[in-house]
Design a protein around this motif. Structure first.
Motif, short mmCIF file in Angstrom:
data_model
loop_
_atom_site.label_atom_id
_atom_site.label_comp_id
_atom_site.label_asym_id
_atom_site.label_seq_id
_atom_site.Cartn_x
_atom_site.Cartn_y
_atom_site.Cartn_z
N ALA A 166 1.45 -0.80 1.40
CA ALA A 166 0.98 0.51 0.93
C ALA A 166 -0.20 0.97 1.78
O ALA A 166 -0.73 0.24 2.61
CB ALA A 166 0.60 0.44 -0.54
N SER A 167 -0.60 2.22 1.54
CA SER A 167 -1.63 2.87 2.35
C SER A 167 -3.01 2.85 1.71
O SER A 167 -3.87 3.63 2.09
CB SER A 167 -1.23 4.33 2.62
N ARG A 168 -3.20 1.98 0.76
CA ARG A 168 -4.50 1.92 0.07
C ARG A 168 -5.51 1.12 0.91
O ARG A 168 -5.16 0.32 1.77
CB ARG A 168 -4.33 1.25 -1.28
N TRP A 169 -6.78 1.32 0.60
CA TRP A 169 -7.83 0.62 1.32
C TRP A 169 -7.72 -0.88 1.14
O TRP A 169 -7.94 -1.66 2.07
CB TRP A 169 -9.21 1.11 0.85
N GLU A 170 -7.36 -1.31 -0.10
CA GLU A 170 -7.23 -2.75 -0.31
C GLU A 170 -6.09 -3.35 0.51
O GLU A 170 -6.13 -4.52 0.90
CB GLU A 170 -7.02 -3.07 -1.81
N ASP A 171 -5.07 -2.54 0.78
CA ASP A 171 -3.97 -3.03 1.62
C ASP A 171 -4.41 -3.19 3.06
O ASP A 171 -3.97 -4.11 3.75
CB ASP A 171 -2.78 -2.07 1.52
N MET A 172 -5.27 -2.27 3.52
CA MET A 172 -5.80 -2.42 4.86
C MET A 172 -6.56 -3.74 4.98
O MET A 172 -6.37 -4.51 5.93
CB MET A 172 -6.73 -1.25 5.21
N LYS A 173 -7.41 -4.02 4.00
CA LYS A 173 -8.18 -5.26 4.06
C LYS A 173 -7.26 -6.48 4.06
O LYS A 173 -7.48 -7.45 4.80
CB LYS A 173 -9.16 -5.35 2.89
N SER A 174 -6.22 -6.46 3.24
CA SER A 174 -5.36 -7.64 3.13
C SER A 174 -4.62 -7.93 4.43
O SER A 174 -4.21 -9.07 4.68
CB SER A 174 -4.35 -7.46 1.98
N GLN A 175 -4.48 -6.91 5.29
CA GLN A 175 -3.81 -7.15 6.58
C GLN A 175 -4.64 -8.06 7.48
O GLN A 175 -4.08 -8.77 8.33
CB GLN A 175 -3.56 -5.82 7.31
N ILE A 176 -5.94 -8.06 7.32
CA ILE A 176 -6.78 -8.87 8.21
C ILE A 176 -6.45 -10.35 8.00
O ILE A 176 -6.13 -11.07 8.95
CB ILE A 176 -8.27 -8.59 7.96
#
Length: 952
Positions: free
Chosen positions: A638-648
């Protein structure tokens, strides 16, 4: 105790074994032959009868165990190391122990208990098999009429040990110490049974079935805890249902002890009196346990989810309903104390999912163990890999499973994609816009459904929308754009391709028998081909070769390779849908489908075109995928901020699993409805999110933009003068400037088993502070990347590992290591720091990777420690590098003498430039210099391939 010694020297000599002793002692408690050293246990404890050790090289030992008096010999799908390879080793034995020594490791096996222990050559413990076992090593099972075992092995974990790898998971965890990790292929979750320990070893668990690693105790349903309802009555939680149009009025209420709407088949249990798509669901009450400790909640959710415990909000997430995510929530609870729990769930659509399970506090005999357990297997089969650091452990993994072949150079540039370009004209218009605006680009991607609506699997373009695909691809190539296309292993019933595969028994039939329809229009009946069948793989390649490759396709996007025959089916149903496989039970081979699917495409293309590098993007992966020219992306996030973090964390651990090429959908795949036609604040947030994600994405191995509407092209995100546009363009151009650095690291991947996206444990293992850091990583040896993943954040905490100095990439300002600083992060920049003692080569500004040779190269030399960098170049698109056609230039900086040396060029290749220019920019702790490619260099060197040294 009398120690007996039997010295055996096995040489790499025509694959044969040579003994330099007078013969094996008749009293020896073991047998040795080309398959290894076999010990028969005296009392067959824990279900094990025989154990076999096989030195693969001085640092790698294969261990197999069987409950019978024979070993089932089946070729591994993961491992490619020949079993008849021989290595120098010595065998010692006593009455109750056998010891195998190589130059690097010592392995002991108790002939009574069967417990195996591993040490380095100095006698330091690496890991030992645990005396504790939650269940026997072998438990009888049968799948699809095939006898098998559930297999398990426990290892003792040292108190300060950390664990990494295990594929790709999306819960933000980097160190898996004390964690329960399910290794099962699923959209966004990748199963790779390889773990890297901070104690200088790795374990490759060679099993193709669904596996659990770490704390392998099963997750419990929520009612394992004592539950109270909202009125404090014991026994259950209260769940209330209201409607989105009137959220304050409860229309239905019930008692629940479990929250288990996990799968497609569970959705029917949602109350009939409330439509899921209209509902707001609130769970309320309290939880209590009789043990003090860590309770790990795993919450599977589709839609909006919020969680409060004792009034503190712990979750506020969203995920598209058709691809639920799993969140991990750690709760430290006191025995006998109740904690108020409230959870609000707002489903997204009529098929959303919610499930809650808990891992109870670990008993003492589990806390310091790390285990593997697999649903099916003939033997326990694993490799112990010793290494001085994570890089050498990963090198051992690739010794077992195959070299990571090189991708084409253009793959390191920008890829533009969307779900989806619907016509030929759209694709050509996007490429023209990039070129007109001078936005660097190398690859355009065509996602699914380019075929006629009812022709999935035909691999044919719909002529109404793609009138001349051959001409389109030729036109793209004329603009120096490569073309990747989506190819699923899926076939609609009744198509010509389906009929041909069905005739040859190449298809899984259960979904056809179930008459299950997919989500396209009225719904079509479909299934997948059996990638475990070598003839089916060949037929699949021949189909896509004839229909697509002959048109000039450059790369393959192999989607849904879990395989995702029916989304959100339960695990049991998924196994039924791929039963039987060519090799046997689907339970036994469940996780290996993506490996076999990529194998067929890779081997097929290399057979018909041995020159051009194969390039595959796949949604799932398995041990060994790197040998097939394949990269993996993190799925439909998904495009949420928490999803961005989880990609790291996902990218860090995927890379630590031995596979170096990872990427993600920059911007996230699926968006909340508020972004689809965003206005005002929602539009501002969308643009900022895309900007931050783009900044992050420029520093992962592959730079790829993809997602659903809104369109993700830079100029569609924001107008030209907007800070979002300017920042994204800056990082795109910076990526291309860094191409000499990036491609040199790609060369190092093949030639030295290197890893580009590096968890901090890889380079700073002595610094215990880095073991759990999940939001920073190294991009190559020099660049510390610190993505910004919070809305309207203009700074973030950055830990600078100790033992090094650090420079801000943009300003050149110096900072000491071993500190956490609040780094500036204005809208247009993310914090990036350069390790002191670094040499970074930057090339000229280019619009695509092969526009011109990397000349001149600007070497930014960050002083403060000795530095080295090897500039690697080859032809960029073929396999001549395997024949030795490449060049390397070693560049070193000596801090003591302040001398920079550009060494002799080693090697050559067609198209290599003989004479070139190096511009030298020196950055010191007391003389900061900004990253400015127009600034005057400190020195300029004309280089003709011969060693040259200069004082800085």
């Amino acid at each position: 105790m009398v120690i007996k010694r039997l010295t055996l020297l096995a040489l790499f000599f025509a694959g044969a074994f040579h003994s330099l002793c007078n013969g094996q002692s008749q009293n020896a408690p073991f047998k040795q032959d080309e398959s290894g050293i076999t010990v028969t246990l005296k009392n067959a404890p824990n279900g094990v009868n025989m154990i076999r050790l096989k030195p693969i090289n001085a640092k790698i030992i294969r261990v197999t165990a069987t409950p019978t008096n024979f070993f089932v010999e089946k070729p591994s799908l993961m491992a490619v190391t020949p079993n008849n390879s021989a290595i120098k080793h010595t065998v010692n034995y006593t009455d109750d122990k056998m010891i195998v020594l190589t130059d690097s490791v010592k392995v002991t096996v108790s002939t009574i208990t069967g417990l195996v222990e591993f040490y380095d050559s100095k006698g330091n413990l690496l890991v030992k098999q645990s005396k504790f076992a939650h269940e026997p090593a072998f438990v009888n099972a049968m799948y699809d009429g095939e006898s098998s075992y559930r297999v398990s092995q426990y290892f003792d974990s040292q108190a300060d040990e950390a664990y990494y790898g295990l594929g790709q998971h999306q819960q933000g965890v980097v160190n898996y110490k004390g964690r329960h990790v399910d290794l099962i292929q699923n959209n966004t979750e990748v199963a790779v049974p390889f773990v890297v320990s901070s104690k200088n070893y790795g374990i490759l668990w060679d099993n193709n079935a669904i596996t659990t690693a770490g704390d392998i105790r099963p997750l419990e349903p929520l009612h394992a805890l004592k539950l109270y309802n909202k009125n404090n009555e014991a026994g259950w939680l209260t769940v209330s249902y209201s409607l989105k149009q009137d959220p304050t009025r409860t229309v239905y209420e019930q008692a629940v002890s479990d929250i288990d709407l996990n799968w497609l088949s569970d959705v029917k249990r949602f109350p009939d009196s409330v439509k899921m798509a209209d509902a707001i669901v609130t769970y309320e009450g309290a939880i209590e346990g009789d043990q003090t400790g860590l309770y790990q909640l795993q919450i599977k959710y589709g839609g909006y989810i919020k969680l409060w415990v004792d009034g503190k909000q712990l979750l506020d997430y969203w995920r598209q309903s058709w691809n639920p995510a799993t969140a991990l929530v750690d709760l430290n609870l006191q025995a006998g104390k109740s904690y108020h729990l409230k959870m609000q769930w707002i489903p997204s659509g009529s098929e959303s999912y919610l499930g809650v399970n808990v891992l109870l506090p670990a008993p003492e005999n589990v806390k310091n163990t790390f285990a593997f357990t697999s649903e099916a297997g003939s033997t326990i089969d694993y490799y112990l890999v010793y290494g001085q650091n994570a890089d050498s452990i990963i090198s051992g993994y690739r010794t077992i499973t195959g070299k990571a072949v090189m991708l084409p150079k253009w793959a390191m540039g920008l890829w533009q994609s969307r779900e989806r370009y619907k016509t030929q004209d759209e694709i050509l218009a996007v490429v023209k816009e990039f070129r007109d605006r001078k936005i660097p680009l190398d690859n355009i991607v065509l996602d699914w459904s380019y075929w006629k609506q009812d022709q999935w699997g035909s691999q044919e373009f719909d002529p109404a929308r793609f009138a001349d695909p051959d001409g389109m691809i030729k036109q793209l190539h004329g603009q120096h754009i490569n073309f990747m296309i989506s190819v699923w292993p899926k076939f609609y019933e009744g198509t010509d391709a389906y009929n041909a595969f069905n005739k040859n028994n190449f298809l899984y039939k259960r979904n056809i028998a179930n008459r299950q329809r997919d989500w396209i229009a009225k719904g079509y009946i479909s299934t997948f081909y059996d990638a475990f069948n070598p003839d089916a793989r060949k037929a699949f390649w021949e189909l896509i070769s004839k229909k697509l490759y002959t048109k000039g396709i450059d790369a393959w996007w192999l989607d849904a390779t879990e395989p995702d025959i029916l989304s959100n089916a339960s695990v049991a149903d998924r196994k039924l849908l791929m039963t039987p496989t060519y090799l046997g039970s689907s339970t036994k081979y469940f996780n290996a489908f993506p490996l076999q699917n990529a194998k067929g495409v890779y081997e097929g293309q290399r057979a018909v075109n041995p020159n051009n590098r194969v390039f595959i993007l796949t949604r799932s992966a398995f041990g060994g995928l790197q040998r097939y020219g394949a990269a993996t992306w993190s799925g439909d996030i998904a495009s949420r901020w928490e999803d961005m973090k989880s990609q790291i964390g996902a990218g860090i651990n995927f890379s630590l699993s031995g596979m170096p090429y990872w990427t993600m959908d920059i911007g996230g795949f699926a968006v909340e409805p508020r972004y689809e036609n965003a206005k005002r604040q929602d539009l501002d947030e969308w643009r900022e999110s895309m900007t931050r994600w783009y900044q992050f994405g420029a520093f992962v191995p592959l730079f790829r933009v993809h997602g659903q509407f809104p369109f993700r092209e830079i100029y569609n995100v924001a107008p030209k003068g907007h800070p979002a546009y300017q920042s994204m363009l800056y990082y795109d151009k910076l990526r291309y400037r860094l191409m000499p650095y990036i491609y040199s690291l790609a060369g190092k991947i093949y030639h030295q088993d290197y890893t580009i996206m590096r968890g901090l444990i890889m380079d700073f293992a002595a610094d215990k502070n880095v073991e759990g850091i999940n939001d920073q990583y190294m991009f190559g040896p020099s660049l510390l990347i610190n993505p910004v993943y919070k809305y309207e954040a203009h700074n973030r905490d950055v830990y600078l590992p100790k033992g090094n100095g650090w420079y801000d990439l943009y300003s050149g300002k110096y900072f000491k290591g071993g500190n956490t600083l609040k780094a500036d992060a204005p809208y247009n920049r993310i914090p990036v720091f350069v390790k002191a003692g670094s040499i970074i080569p930057f090339g000229p500004e280019i619009q695509y990777t092969n526009e011109k040779p990397a000349d001149p190269i600007t070497l930014y030399v960050y002083t403060g420690a000795n530095a080295t960098f090897t500039l690697y170049e080859d032809e960029g698109s073929n396999y001549n590098y395997e024949k030795g056609d490449f060049s390397q230039i070693a560049i070193t900086y000596n801090e003591g003498s302040h001398t920079l040396t550009i060494g002799d060029r080693n090697g050559k290749f067609n198209g290599m430039i003989g004479d070139r220019t190096f511009r030298i920019v020196t950055i010191t702790s007391n003389a900061a210099k900004a990253l400015n490619f127009d600034q005057k260099p400190n020195k300029t060197i004309s280089y003709n391939g011969k060693n040259v040294s200069i004082k800085l």
